[in-house]
Design a protein around this motif. Structure first.
Motif: not given
Length: 769
Positions: A497, A499, A504-506, A545-547, A557
């Motif tokens: 993971n 950041k 935001t992270s991928v 990704f999650k943001s 997401n």
């Protein structure tokens, strides 16, 4: 055109809600509403983490979005299509649900069926299909964890996990009472009370009662309101003893009793060459003559009970924590079905009143079929022990041991062959470990490993000793040897993971898991042989990704995935004898993506939406099945229009077909609009919609048993008072009264299983603090 107009209605409702924004902005802000989306924590990795930091594709359900699904008395199947990538169906009424994630599931209707989607309730796995149907009430949160979860949760999680956590006891007093009344005699009652009982001791007790009157007529007997209802009661008691920060003990005791109607099988509701419901379908009427007792049609009764308990102990050690979870479950019950869905007469009769003589109705039915399955003496025991690090170091870890033991017997009773009993036993143990390392402030890497040993056995008891087939010489008592199978497998995962910034992270994830070998004994009831499927193994890769964007008002997401399953297990159900055999296909592949979004438009309007695309394919050019009643012994090619190659004219080659009951697309959205009323209340409108794309119901591809463009919508309009902690709302489920095909029985005629009708009513809730 009708489908388009109704779908447009759903979109118009959402648009209308958003269109009120200008007006709402001129009004006062609703009470107790903070700007910004709620921060969600999950326990997908058996430790509490922010959903935005876990390198797994996860969706959650809670609060109004979750509770509104069950306002009309729905069971756990209400979760179907409400989360991207998640589907569920059944041919066993309110028990034995079948779950699918990313297109991967199991259509086997036997009570010993295994599934690649694991159900975990309050940290305890519910392995048997009856245990998976425990009613949902007083739920804190639902986590849908997509993709293989073999490292921390073990075998039979190749598709993923649905994890339910109930509200836990606390020292603070709280209670609520909720009552809903609807059409068809629908009555829902739910209540809970919790708080401190003594020093260091708190408790919580929750109850649920769901009732519906019988509403389906049996036109064959002339009995009105003969079936379709249910009476379901469930309860849960919890005690939490926490004398210090270093020790706690949580006891959970629960139970469930159900009396109702099994699934409704409707004969010949399709016309050959079409998947549209025809004139034989009437939601309120069936023609049933199924009779195992000799005193008249049984009207598909169903009765089950389930009791269980768990004890969770948590110890705080020096820089570590030790968790022990011990659980037992017991269940028994029975379910009967008039499987042919109609009537077969001994003598021709003028059933239409026009002078014409018929021997079967509605439509042609090859022969009568009524069966009953009894589950007896189900006992499940599980023990898990975990040791985990509890420091602020860059590296964290956890190791554990898991033990599972289950036994039960299933008696299948057929109107022709009689009764047959088979005994199942399953023992599993596993050791596992996972470690996570913060390389720097931005990058985290996680790896895990698990070894599992699984052993199953099947023994055949008394069989066909009281059947008509034995009396007339059409059957004989068979001699079956005991079957014992075992396997040991290693599962693993590796994820990262990263950041990009604070919001935001991928992530990327590689995961391997397996579904344990399976024994199917149902065909023994019809003088067939048991079947065994070898373990299936999956290798999965996903990127996502999650943001949290726009000042924490938009959460977006998404993930894309590809998986390959070797020796994928399927259930070949059907043919002229309705055989149920386990088979292994050489390979199965799936790829696609899912998107979850939540948007706080302003303090008055909140929207959620989700979309998934799943492409699945069976890869085995030698695997064939008998479709829709095909029977080479009688030179019958079947009832339906098969699109697959049939080299011998009977068996269908299923190579290249999608997995059964795997929707290609799922789309869902909700919209909530609220405006203040006075200084301490609000008026609200909440609507939720779910759409299901093209879905093949069986392993073979046919026109009749492929569905598309199914959808359902719900609506709540009400008032909530913050000062006095109560709400009242009008609700509707399946508000456009869609008639959606959910399943079929294909061996005897073109039988279908259809969704529940429109339910509407009023619901009130009062909370106490």
């Amino acid at each position: 055109m009708t489908t388009f107009n109704k779908a447009a209605l759903a979109i118009c409702i959402s648009t209308a809600l958003c269109g009120q924004t200008a007006f709402a902005q001129e009004s006062a802000t609703p009470q107790n509403k903070d700007r910004g989306l709620e921060q969600i924590t999950v326990t997908a990795q058996k430790r509490t983490q922010s959903i935005q930091e876990v390198p797994i594709s996860i969706a959650t359900l809670s609060g109004e979005r979750f509770e509104s699904m069950f306002a009309g008395g729905e069971d756990i199947l209400a979760l179907a299509v409400r989360v991207p990538g998640l589907y569920a169906e059944t041919s066993n009424g309110r028990v034995a649900p079948r779950f699918y994630i990313r297109g991967l599931g199991n259509t086997d209707f036997d009570l010993a069926a295994s599934q690649p989607v694991s159900i975990v309730m309050d940290d305890v796995v519910k392995e048997n299909v009856i245990l998976k149907s425990f009613p949902l009430f007083d739920v804190q949160q639902v986590e849908v964890i997509r993709g293989p979860q073999g490292t921390l949760f073990g075998r039979n999680t190749t598709a993923g996990i649905i994890k339910f956590d109930s509200v836990k006891p606390s020292d603070d007093f709280d209670a609520y009472v909720k009552l809903g009344v609807g059409n068809l005699g629908t009555l829902n009652f739910e209540a809970a009370v919790g708080g401190e009982l003594a020093d260091n001791l708190s408790g919580r007790f929750s109850v649920l009662s769901q009732d519906r009157d019988d509403w389906i007529d049996n036109a064959y007997t002339g009995e009105n309101d003969a079936m379709g209802g249910f009476d379901e009661k469930a309860w849960r008691g919890q005690l939490l003893f926490a004398p210090s920060d270093d020790f706690s003990a949580l006891l959970n005791v629960h139970g469930r009793e159900l009396d109702g109607t099994a699934s409704m099988f409707r004969a010949n509701v399709f016309t050959k060459g079409s998947n549209n419901l025809n004139g034989n379908f009437d939601r309120d009427v069936v023609y049933y003559d199924g009779d195992l007792q000799g005193d008249g049609p049984d009207n598909n009764p169903q009765s089950y009970e389930n009791y269980g308990a768990s004890l969770k102990l948590e110890f705080g050690l020096d820089g570590m924590s030790l968790t022990s979870i011990t659980a037992i479950e017991q269940a028994e019950g029975s379910s009967l079905g008039d499987i042919d869905g109609g009537v077969v007469l001994n003598e021709p009769a003028d059933i239409n009143g026009d002078g014409s003589l018929e021997t079967t109705f509605p439509g042609n039915i090859a022969f009568p079929a009524v069966t009953q399955d009894n589950l007896d003496d189900l006992e499940q025991f599980t023990q898990e022990i975990r040791l985990a690090s509890e420091t602020g170091d860059a590296m964290s870890w956890q190791v554990g041991y898991f033990y599972y033991d289950s036994s039960f017997n299933v008696t299948s009773i057929d109107g022709f062959f009689g009764a047959t009993t088979v005994f199942h036993e399953n023992t599993t143990w596993a050791v596992f470990g996972q470690t996570s390392y913060d390389v720097n402030d931005k990058l985290n890497i996680t790896g895990g490993l698990r070894y599992t040993y699984d052993e199953k056995s099947l023994m055949v008891g008394e069989q066909n000793v009281d059947g008509f087939a034995l009396v007339i010489g059409a059957a004989s008592v068979q001699d079956y040897e005991d079957i014992n199978v075992d396997d040991g497998q290693v599962s693993w995962e590796l994820s990262a993971n990263y950041k990009l910034d604070a919001d935001t992270s991928v992530f990327a994830r590689l995961a391997n898991g397996f579904r344990a070998q399976t024994i199917q004994g149902r065909d023994v009831a019809f003088e067939g042989n048991p079947s065994v499927a070898e373990a299936e193994t999956i290798n999965s890769f996903e990127l996502g990704f999650k943001s949290d964007l726009l000042d924490d008002t938009l959460r977006l997401n998404a993930a894309m995935f590809y998986y390959q399953i070797d020796d994928v297990q399927f259930s070949a159900i059907g043919g002229g004898a309705n055989n149920t055999a386990l088979v292994n296909a050489d390979k199965g592949v799936g790829y696609g993506f899912e998107i979850d979004a939540e948007y706080l438009v302003n303090e008055f309007v909140t929207l959620t939406a989700g979309y998934s695309y799943n492409n699945t394919e069976i890869q085995d050019d030698t695997l064939t099945v008998l479709p829709c009643g095909s029977n080479p012994d009688f030179a019958f090619t079947g009832n339906c229009t098969v699109n697959d190659p049939r080299p011998d004219g009977y068996r269908a080659v299923i190579d290249g077909n999608p997995f059964p009951q795997a929707p290609e697309t799922i789309f869902n959205f909700t919209a909530r609009y609220a405006t203040p009323v006075g200084d301490d209340g609000e008026f609200f409108v909440f609507t939720d919609w779910a759409f299901q794309g093209e879905t093949s119901l069986f392993l073979y591809d046919s026109i009749e048993y492929t569905v598309d463009d199914n959808f359902e919508g719900g609506l709540r309009i009400g008032y909530e008072n913050y000062a006095h902690n109560y709400s009242i709302a009008f609700f509707g489920r399946n508000i456009t009264d869609e008639e959606n095909v959910k399943g079929g029985v294909d061996f005897n005629n073109l039988t279908g299983i259809v969704n529940q009708p429109r339910i509407f009513g009023i619901e009130a809730k009062v909370s106490f603090y």
